[in-house]
Design a protein around this motif. Structure first.
Motif, PDB file in Angstrom:
ATOM      1  N   VAL A 124     -53.188  30.047  -7.633  1.00 56.77           N
ATOM      2  CA  VAL A 124     -52.043  29.249  -7.210  1.00 56.77           C
ATOM      3  C   VAL A 124     -50.788  30.009  -7.621  1.00 56.77           C
ATOM      4  CG1 VAL A 124     -50.812  27.054  -7.471  1.00 56.77           C
ATOM      5  CG2 VAL A 124     -53.318  27.075  -7.432  1.00 56.77           C
ATOM      6  N   ASN A 125     -50.009  30.407  -6.644  1.00 51.88           N
ATOM      7  CA  ASN A 125     -48.774  31.167  -6.897  1.00 51.88           C
ATOM      8  C   ASN A 125     -49.021  32.386  -7.785  1.00 51.88           C
ATOM      9  OD1 ASN A 125     -47.316  29.283  -5.364  1.00 51.88           O
ATOM     10  ND2 ASN A 125     -47.024  27.983  -7.147  1.00 51.88           N
ATOM     11  N   GLY A 126     -50.130  33.087  -7.534  1.00 53.96           N
ATOM     12  CA  GLY A 126     -50.428  34.315  -8.257  1.00 53.96           C
ATOM     13  C   GLY A 126     -51.120  34.135  -9.603  1.00 53.96           C
ATOM     14  N   GLU A 127     -51.396  32.894  -9.996  1.00 51.00           N
ATOM     15  CA  GLU A 127     -52.031  32.623 -11.299  1.00 51.00           C
ATOM     16  C   GLU A 127     -53.402  31.972 -11.101  1.00 51.00           C
ATOM     17  OE1 GLU A 127     -50.239  32.485 -14.569  1.00 51.00           O
ATOM     18  OE2 GLU A 127     -48.559  33.581 -13.709  1.00 51.00           O
ATOM     19  N   ASN A 128     -54.390  32.406 -11.885  1.00 51.22           N
ATOM     20  CA  ASN A 128     -55.706  31.754 -11.847  1.00 51.22           C
ATOM     21  C   ASN A 128     -55.550  30.287 -12.224  1.00 51.22           C
ATOM     22  OD1 ASN A 128     -57.429  33.867 -11.093  1.00 51.22           O
ATOM     23  ND2 ASN A 128     -57.501  34.642 -13.175  1.00 51.22           N
ATOM     24  N   GLU A 129     -56.275  29.430 -11.528  1.00 47.10           N
ATOM     25  CA  GLU A 129     -56.179  27.993 -11.795  1.00 47.10           C
ATOM     26  C   GLU A 129     -57.545  27.351 -11.643  1.00 47.10           C
ATOM     27  OE1 GLU A 129     -55.033  25.073 -13.340  1.00 47.10           O
ATOM     28  OE2 GLU A 129     -53.207  26.157 -12.783  1.00 47.10           O
ATOM     29  N   ASN A 130     -57.923  26.509 -12.616  1.00 48.51           N
ATOM     30  CA  ASN A 130     -59.203  25.801 -12.532  1.00 48.51           C
ATOM     31  C   ASN A 130     -59.084  24.329 -12.923  1.00 48.51           C
ATOM     32  OD1 ASN A 130     -58.918  25.963 -15.265  1.00 48.51           O
ATOM     33  ND2 ASN A 130     -60.796  27.114 -15.629  1.00 48.51           N
ATOM     34  N   ARG A 131     -57.855  23.823 -13.018  1.00 52.71           N
ATOM     35  CA  ARG A 131     -57.648  22.415 -13.377  1.00 52.71           C
ATOM     36  C   ARG A 131     -57.493  21.584 -12.113  1.00 52.71           C
ATOM     37  NH1 ARG A 131     -52.291  22.756 -16.394  1.00 52.71           N
ATOM     38  NH2 ARG A 131     -52.026  24.346 -14.812  1.00 52.71           N
ATOM     39  N   ARG A 132     -58.376  20.630 -11.926  1.00 51.10           N
ATOM     40  CA  ARG A 132     -58.305  19.812 -10.708  1.00 51.10           C
ATOM     41  C   ARG A 132     -57.054  18.944 -10.687  1.00 51.10           C
ATOM     42  NH1 ARG A 132     -63.245  16.507 -12.824  1.00 51.10           N
ATOM     43  NH2 ARG A 132     -62.142  14.829 -13.854  1.00 51.10           N
ATOM     44  N   GLY A 133     -56.446  18.707 -11.845  1.00 59.25           N
ATOM     45  CA  GLY A 133     -55.234  17.909 -11.929  1.00 59.25           C
ATOM     46  C   GLY A 133     -53.947  18.710 -11.777  1.00 59.25           C
ATOM     47  N   LYS A 134     -54.053  20.012 -11.540  1.00 56.58           N
ATOM     48  CA  LYS A 134     -52.872  20.863 -11.348  1.00 56.58           C
ATOM     49  C   LYS A 134     -52.055  20.312 -10.180  1.00 56.58           C
ATOM     50  CE  LYS A 134     -50.219  24.560 -10.975  1.00 56.58           C
ATOM     51  NZ  LYS A 134     -49.055  24.708 -11.772  1.00 56.58           N
ATOM     52  N   LYS A 135     -50.768  20.076 -10.411  1.00 60.02           N
ATOM     53  CA  LYS A 135     -49.895  19.538  -9.372  1.00 60.02           C
ATOM     54  C   LYS A 135     -49.416  20.657  -8.459  1.00 60.02           C
ATOM     55  CE  LYS A 135     -48.306  15.649 -12.100  1.00 60.02           C
ATOM     56  NZ  LYS A 135     -47.156  15.015 -12.770  1.00 60.02           N
ATOM     57  N   LEU A 136     -49.597  20.452  -7.167  1.00 58.76           N
ATOM     58  CA  LEU A 136     -49.140  21.395  -6.156  1.00 58.76           C
ATOM     59  C   LEU A 136     -47.928  20.788  -5.459  1.00 58.76           C
ATOM     60  CD1 LEU A 136     -52.613  22.283  -4.599  1.00 58.76           C
ATOM     61  CD2 LEU A 136     -51.380  23.513  -6.398  1.00 58.76           C
ATOM     62  N   HIS A 137     -46.892  21.594  -5.282  1.00 58.78           N
ATOM     63  CA  HIS A 137     -45.649  21.142  -4.681  1.00 58.78           C
ATOM     64  C   HIS A 137     -45.349  21.953  -3.418  1.00 58.78           C
ATOM     65  CE1 HIS A 137     -45.343  20.068  -8.969  1.00 58.78           C
ATOM     66  NE2 HIS A 137     -44.699  19.001  -8.512  1.00 58.78           N
ATOM     67  N   GLU A 138     -44.381  21.489  -2.652  1.00 60.15           N
ATOM     68  CA  GLU A 138     -43.945  22.191  -1.454  1.00 60.15           C
ATOM     69  C   GLU A 138     -43.641  23.650  -1.801  1.00 60.15           C
ATOM     70  OE1 GLU A 138     -40.562  21.816   2.027  1.00 60.15           O
ATOM     71  OE2 GLU A 138     -40.294  20.710   0.171  1.00 60.15           O
ATOM     72  N   GLY A 139     -44.160  24.558  -0.984  1.00 58.74           N
ATOM     73  CA  GLY A 139     -43.934  25.987  -1.199  1.00 58.74           C
ATOM     74  C   GLY A 139     -45.016  26.674  -2.001  1.00 58.74           C
ATOM     75  N   ASP A 140     -45.887  25.917  -2.661  1.00 62.16           N
ATOM     76  CA  ASP A 140     -46.962  26.530  -3.430  1.00 62.16           C
ATOM     77  C   ASP A 140     -47.956  27.221  -2.496  1.00 62.16           C
ATOM     78  OD1 ASP A 140     -45.886  25.729  -5.824  1.00 62.16           O
ATOM     79  OD2 ASP A 140     -47.314  24.110  -6.162  1.00 62.16           O
ATOM     80  N   LEU A 141     -48.474  28.359  -2.961  1.00 65.77           N
ATOM     81  CA  LEU A 141     -49.423  29.160  -2.197  1.00 65.77           C
ATOM     82  C   LEU A 141     -50.765  29.156  -2.916  1.00 65.77           C
ATOM     83  CD1 LEU A 141     -47.082  32.179  -1.436  1.00 65.77           C
ATOM     84  CD2 LEU A 141     -47.535  30.191   0.016  1.00 65.77           C
ATOM     85  N   ILE A 142     -51.825  28.885  -2.179  1.00 62.77           N
ATOM     86  CA  ILE A 142     -53.169  28.783  -2.751  1.00 62.77           C
ATOM     87  C   ILE A 142     -54.074  29.789  -2.067  1.00 62.77           C
ATOM     88  CG2 ILE A 142     -55.145  27.263  -3.152  1.00 62.77           C
ATOM     89  CD1 ILE A 142     -51.930  25.621  -2.360  1.00 62.77           C
ATOM     90  N   ASP A 143     -54.805  30.542  -2.874  1.00 62.07           N
ATOM     91  CA  ASP A 143     -55.758  31.546  -2.402  1.00 62.07           C
ATOM     92  C   ASP A 143     -57.112  31.162  -2.982  1.00 62.07           C
ATOM     93  OD1 ASP A 143     -57.506  33.767  -2.440  1.00 62.07           O
ATOM     94  OD2 ASP A 143     -55.931  35.194  -2.873  1.00 62.07           O
ATOM     95  N   ILE A 144     -58.091  30.948  -2.125  1.00 64.70           N
ATOM     96  CA  ILE A 144     -59.439  30.594  -2.569  1.00 64.70           C
ATOM     97  C   ILE A 144     -60.360  31.756  -2.250  1.00 64.70           C
ATOM     98  CG2 ILE A 144     -61.364  28.978  -2.332  1.00 64.70           C
ATOM     99  CD1 ILE A 144     -59.280  26.849  -1.576  1.00 64.70           C
ATOM    100  N   ASP A 145     -60.924  32.348  -3.294  1.00 61.02           N
ATOM    101  CA  ASP A 145     -61.877  33.460  -3.177  1.00 61.02           C
ATOM    102  C   ASP A 145     -61.338  34.620  -2.330  1.00 61.02           C
ATOM    103  OD1 ASP A 145     -63.761  32.168  -4.769  1.00 61.02           O
ATOM    104  OD2 ASP A 145     -64.735  31.209  -3.063  1.00 61.02           O
ATOM    105  N   ASN A 146     -60.029  34.786  -2.322  1.00 64.54           N
ATOM    106  CA  ASN A 146     -59.392  35.855  -1.557  1.00 64.54           C
ATOM    107  C   ASN A 146     -59.833  35.861  -0.089  1.00 64.54           C
ATOM    108  OD1 ASN A 146     -57.487  37.903  -1.479  1.00 64.54           O
ATOM    109  ND2 ASN A 146     -59.032  39.500  -1.737  1.00 64.54           N
ATOM    110  N   SER A 147     -60.175  34.651   0.428  1.00 65.67           N
ATOM    111  CA  SER A 147     -60.603  34.566   1.824  1.00 65.67           C
ATOM    112  C   SER A 147     -60.011  33.371   2.565  1.00 65.67           C
ATOM    113  CB  SER A 147     -62.130  34.519   1.914  1.00 65.67           C
ATOM    114  OG  SER A 147     -62.617  33.351   1.293  1.00 65.67           O
ATOM    115  N   MET A 148     -59.538  32.362   1.829  1.00 61.40           N
ATOM    116  CA  MET A 148     -58.890  31.206   2.442  1.00 61.40           C
ATOM    117  C   MET A 148     -57.509  31.074   1.822  1.00 61.40           C
ATOM    118  SD  MET A 148     -61.915  28.331   2.653  1.00 61.40           S
ATOM    119  CE  MET A 148     -62.482  28.502   0.956  1.00 61.40           C
ATOM    120  N   PHE A 149     -56.484  30.972   2.663  1.00 61.70           N
ATOM    121  CA  PHE A 149     -55.113  30.978   2.193  1.00 61.70           C
ATOM    122  C   PHE A 149     -54.372  29.753   2.724  1.00 61.70           C
ATOM    123  CE2 PHE A 149     -56.670  35.287   2.862  1.00 61.70           C
ATOM    124  CZ  PHE A 149     -56.547  35.798   1.564  1.00 61.70           C
ATOM    125  N   PHE A 150     -53.634  29.096   1.838  1.00 66.68           N
ATOM    126  CA  PHE A 150     -52.957  27.860   2.187  1.00 66.68           C
ATOM    127  C   PHE A 150     -51.537  27.860   1.621  1.00 66.68           C
ATOM    128  CE2 PHE A 150     -57.456  27.062   1.819  1.00 66.68           C
ATOM    129  CZ  PHE A 150     -57.749  26.314   2.949  1.00 66.68           C
TER     130      PHE A 150
END
Length: 75
Positions: free
Chosen positions: A45-71
């Motif tokens: 998430v925004n260039g940082e490893n993340e594993n907390r399901r409660g991590k708050k995502l806001h407008e503009g945040d970028l998510i990369d899953i397994d370097n194959s799915m991008f949101f």
């Protein structure tokens, strides 16, 4: 992050949690699966490893899953 393959996820609230995002984006079928999914996959998430399901995502945040799915979170 590959901008061409980035899927925009539109939210109407100020934030969405990472666990909610996974369900909302149809990556998992149930919120119950968030914790196991996060332990088995690399989430950036925004260039940082993340594993907390409660991590708050806001407008503009970028998510990369397994370097194959991008949101991107949008409003």
């Amino acid at each position: 992050m590959n901008k061409l393959n980035r899927v925009q996820i539109k939210i109407e609230t100020d934030f969405i949690t990472l666990g909610q995002f996974l369900k909302f984006a149809d990556i998992i079928d149930s919120g119950f699966l968030a914790k196991p999914f996060l332990s088995e996959h690399t989430i950036i998430v925004n260039g940082e490893n993340e594993n907390r399901r409660g991590k708050k995502l806001h407008e503009g945040d970028l998510i990369d899953i397994d370097n194959s799915m991008f949101f991107e979170i949008t409003k």
